[in-house]
Design an enzyme around this catalytic site. Structure first.
Site, PDB file in Angstrom:
ATOM      1  N   ASP A 121     -84.948  -0.239 -79.648  1.00  0.00           N
ATOM      2  CA  ASP A 121     -85.480  -0.377 -81.004  1.00  0.00           C
ATOM      3  C   ASP A 121     -86.927  -0.872 -80.979  1.00  0.00           C
ATOM      4  O   ASP A 121     -87.316  -1.622 -80.079  1.00  0.00           O
ATOM      5  CB  ASP A 121     -84.591  -1.370 -81.768  1.00  0.00           C
ATOM      6  CG  ASP A 121     -84.760  -1.251 -83.270  1.00  0.00           C
ATOM      7  OD1 ASP A 121     -85.443  -0.314 -83.734  1.00  0.00           O
ATOM      8  OD2 ASP A 121     -84.212  -2.102 -83.987  1.00  0.00           O
TER       9      ASP A 121
ATOM     10  N   HIS B 186     -92.234   6.712 -80.091  1.00  0.00           N
ATOM     11  CA  HIS B 186     -91.146   7.326 -79.311  1.00  0.00           C
ATOM     12  C   HIS B 186     -91.697   7.867 -77.981  1.00  0.00           C
ATOM     13  O   HIS B 186     -91.075   7.706 -76.940  1.00  0.00           O
ATOM     14  CB  HIS B 186     -90.480   8.464 -80.090  1.00  0.00           C
ATOM     15  CG  HIS B 186     -89.874   8.018 -81.390  1.00  0.00           C
ATOM     16  ND1 HIS B 186     -89.138   6.875 -81.499  1.00  0.00           N
ATOM     17  CD2 HIS B 186     -89.899   8.574 -82.633  1.00  0.00           C
ATOM     18  CE1 HIS B 186     -88.736   6.732 -82.765  1.00  0.00           C
ATOM     19  NE2 HIS B 186     -89.192   7.746 -83.462  1.00  0.00           N
TER      20      HIS B 186
ATOM     21  N   ARG C  47     -84.040  10.610 -91.134  1.00  0.00           N
ATOM     22  CA  ARG C  47     -85.479  10.313 -91.032  1.00  0.00           C
ATOM     23  C   ARG C  47     -86.291  11.546 -91.463  1.00  0.00           C
ATOM     24  O   ARG C  47     -85.730  12.606 -91.690  1.00  0.00           O
ATOM     25  CB  ARG C  47     -85.820   9.914 -89.597  1.00  0.00           C
ATOM     26  CG  ARG C  47     -85.124   8.596 -89.244  1.00  0.00           C
ATOM     27  CD  ARG C  47     -85.643   8.004 -87.979  1.00  0.00           C
ATOM     28  NE  ARG C  47     -85.070   6.682 -87.813  1.00  0.00           N
ATOM     29  CZ  ARG C  47     -85.475   5.790 -86.934  1.00  0.00           C
ATOM     30  NH1 ARG C  47     -86.469   6.077 -86.127  1.00  0.00           N
ATOM     31  NH2 ARG C  47     -84.910   4.609 -86.848  1.00  0.00           N
TER      32      ARG C  47
ATOM     33  N   LEU D  29     -76.260   6.240 -60.084  1.00  0.00           N
ATOM     34  CA  LEU D  29     -76.321   5.635 -61.424  1.00  0.00           C
ATOM     35  C   LEU D  29     -75.861   6.679 -62.431  1.00  0.00           C
ATOM     36  O   LEU D  29     -76.331   7.817 -62.395  1.00  0.00           O
ATOM     37  CB  LEU D  29     -77.770   5.225 -61.745  1.00  0.00           C
ATOM     38  CG  LEU D  29     -78.078   4.866 -63.199  1.00  0.00           C
ATOM     39  CD1 LEU D  29     -77.401   3.540 -63.593  1.00  0.00           C
ATOM     40  CD2 LEU D  29     -79.592   4.748 -63.428  1.00  0.00           C
TER      41      LEU D  29
ATOM     42  N   SER E 100     -75.399  -1.234 -85.168  1.00  0.00           N
ATOM     43  CA  SER E 100     -75.842   0.105 -85.576  1.00  0.00           C
ATOM     44  C   SER E 100     -74.989   1.228 -84.994  1.00  0.00           C
ATOM     45  O   SER E 100     -75.524   2.234 -84.518  1.00  0.00           O
ATOM     46  CB  SER E 100     -77.318   0.332 -85.214  1.00  0.00           C
ATOM     47  OG  SER E 100     -78.128  -0.601 -85.885  1.00  0.00           O
TER      48      SER E 100
HETATM   49  C1  FPP Z   1     -85.605   3.198 -82.509  1.00  0.00           C
HETATM   50  O1  FPP Z   1     -86.878   2.700 -82.868  1.00  0.00           O
HETATM   51  C2  FPP Z   1     -85.732   4.283 -81.579  1.00  0.00           C
HETATM   52  C3  FPP Z   1     -85.269   5.569 -81.778  1.00  0.00           C
HETATM   53  C4  FPP Z   1     -84.602   5.983 -83.012  1.00  0.00           C
HETATM   54  C5  FPP Z   1     -85.451   6.608 -80.773  1.00  0.00           C
HETATM   55  C6  FPP Z   1     -85.489   6.119 -79.359  1.00  0.00           C
HETATM   56  C7  FPP Z   1     -86.145   7.166 -78.519  1.00  0.00           C
HETATM   57  C8  FPP Z   1     -86.806   6.942 -77.362  1.00  0.00           C
HETATM   58  C9  FPP Z   1     -86.944   5.601 -76.714  1.00  0.00           C
HETATM   59  C10 FPP Z   1     -87.466   8.028 -76.619  1.00  0.00           C
HETATM   60  C11 FPP Z   1     -86.520   8.899 -75.904  1.00  0.00           C
HETATM   61  C12 FPP Z   1     -85.966   9.822 -76.908  1.00  0.00           C
HETATM   62  C13 FPP Z   1     -85.272  10.933 -76.667  1.00  0.00           C
HETATM   63  C14 FPP Z   1     -84.789  11.726 -77.829  1.00  0.00           C
HETATM   64  C15 FPP Z   1     -84.964  11.377 -75.296  1.00  0.00           C
HETATM   65  P1  FPP Z   1     -87.337   2.847 -84.376  1.00  0.00           P
HETATM   66  O2  FPP Z   1     -87.960   4.192 -84.540  1.00  0.00           O
HETATM   67  O3  FPP Z   1     -86.170   2.614 -85.287  1.00  0.00           O
HETATM   68  O4  FPP Z   1     -88.392   1.704 -84.466  1.00  0.00           O
HETATM   69  P2  FPP Z   1     -88.665   0.738 -85.727  1.00  0.00           P
HETATM   70  O5  FPP Z   1     -87.391  -0.026 -85.954  1.00  0.00           O
HETATM   71  O6  FPP Z   1     -89.789  -0.127 -85.242  1.00  0.00           O
HETATM   72  O7  FPP Z   1     -89.047   1.617 -86.865  1.00  0.00           O
END
Ligand code: FPP
Length: 245
Positions: free
Chosen positions: A23, A40, A74, A136, A201
């Site tokens: 997150d 991301h 989203r 892993l 979540s």
């Molecule tokens: C949550 O942060 C993160 C996600 C919904 C996506 C996580 C994805 C990656 C780490 C990259 C790899 C992804 C894939 C599809 C291989 P948020 O967007 O909710 O952050 P915020 O809470 O600060 O808005």
């Protein structure tokens, strides 16, 4: 890359399965005046480094939440970015992770018609290519939701019962678990959620029954393998009771 400090880590008591809710990508990007999707993209380095750290310390299972069943709500741009990004990331990292002995799994509803076919093909190919790796198990929770996983398991059990393949009286916790997305996945010992938010979540609802939670105040793109080790050190200081006194 700084040397990994494992002096406080009890290498005899490495958890078997760690889950990560990655997150804070959006906030990381906002702080820099960038689009959320740049967060991301920056999260990939964190994910790769964490997987290498997991290999370093001999973790057996690492499950990361990359796209939830709720993330479809989203913006269209963000959803499209994450769909393509999953595919791109496989293109960039699959062979390297394969050579390192990583077995890749994708937990989630991969039959969903909203997932581009090329992405589905790439995920299936990665699973097949790495199926006999043993170092892993890296599980991507992609189009994953804990409730959806439980509902799908219940429906599969019902279908098999109606077909006469399974006696409902024989359904116990082990039989139920064998119908989940990754049947041989062990229970999660530790779940890490970055960014300071403290919520489940809909992540690994069945597998987290007795998991310990750690909530580091680090936005996901800044997370590195040392942070994984530090979270495990914190986990090792806890006394797990599994319902006992
Ligand atoms: C949550 O942060 C993160 C996600 C919904 C996506 C996580 C994805 C990656 C780490 C990259 C790899 C992804 C894939 C599809 C291989 P948020 O967007 O909710 O952050 P915020 O809470 O600060 O808005």
């Amino acid at each position: 890359m700084a040397e990994l400090d494992t002096t406080r880590l009890d290498t005899e008591r490495i958890p078997r399965h760690v889950g990560v809710i990655m997150d804070g990508n959006g906030r990381w990007a906002n702080q820099r005046g960038l689009e959320r999707t740049a967060g991301h993209a920056a999260g990939e380095a964190a994910l790769y480094d964490t997987a290498l750290g997991a290999l370093d310390i001999g973790l057996e299972w690492l499950t990361v939440f990359t796209f939830s069943t709720e993330n479809w709500s989203r913006s269209a741009e963000e959803v499209q970015f994450l769909m393509l990004f999953n595919e791109d990331l496989l293109g960039r990292r699959r062979d390297d992770l394969h050579e390192r002995g990583v077995r890749m799994h994708f937990a989630g509803d991969l039959d969903d018609p909203r997932i581009p076919q090329s992405n589905k093909d790439n995920m299936r190919e990665a699973m097949e290519l790495t199926a006999s790796n043993e170092k892993l198990n890296l599980v991507f929770g992609f189009n994953y939701g804990g409730r959806s996983e439980l509902v799908r398991a219940a429906a599969a059990i019902a279908r098999r019962s109606v077909a006469g393949e399974l006696n409902p009286d024989d359904v116990d916790a082990d039989v139920f678990a064998s119908h989940l997305a990754v049947p041989d996945m062990p229970d999660a010992d530790l779940i890490i959620r970055t960014s300071g938010e403290q919520r489940i979540s809909n992540f690994l609802l069945w597998q987290s029954a007795y998991a310990e939670y750690v909530f580091p105040e680090i936005l996901w793109p800044d997370f590195r393998r040392q942070d994984l080790v530090d979270c495990i050190v914190e986990y090792q200081a806890r006394r797990r009771r599994f319902g006992r006194a």
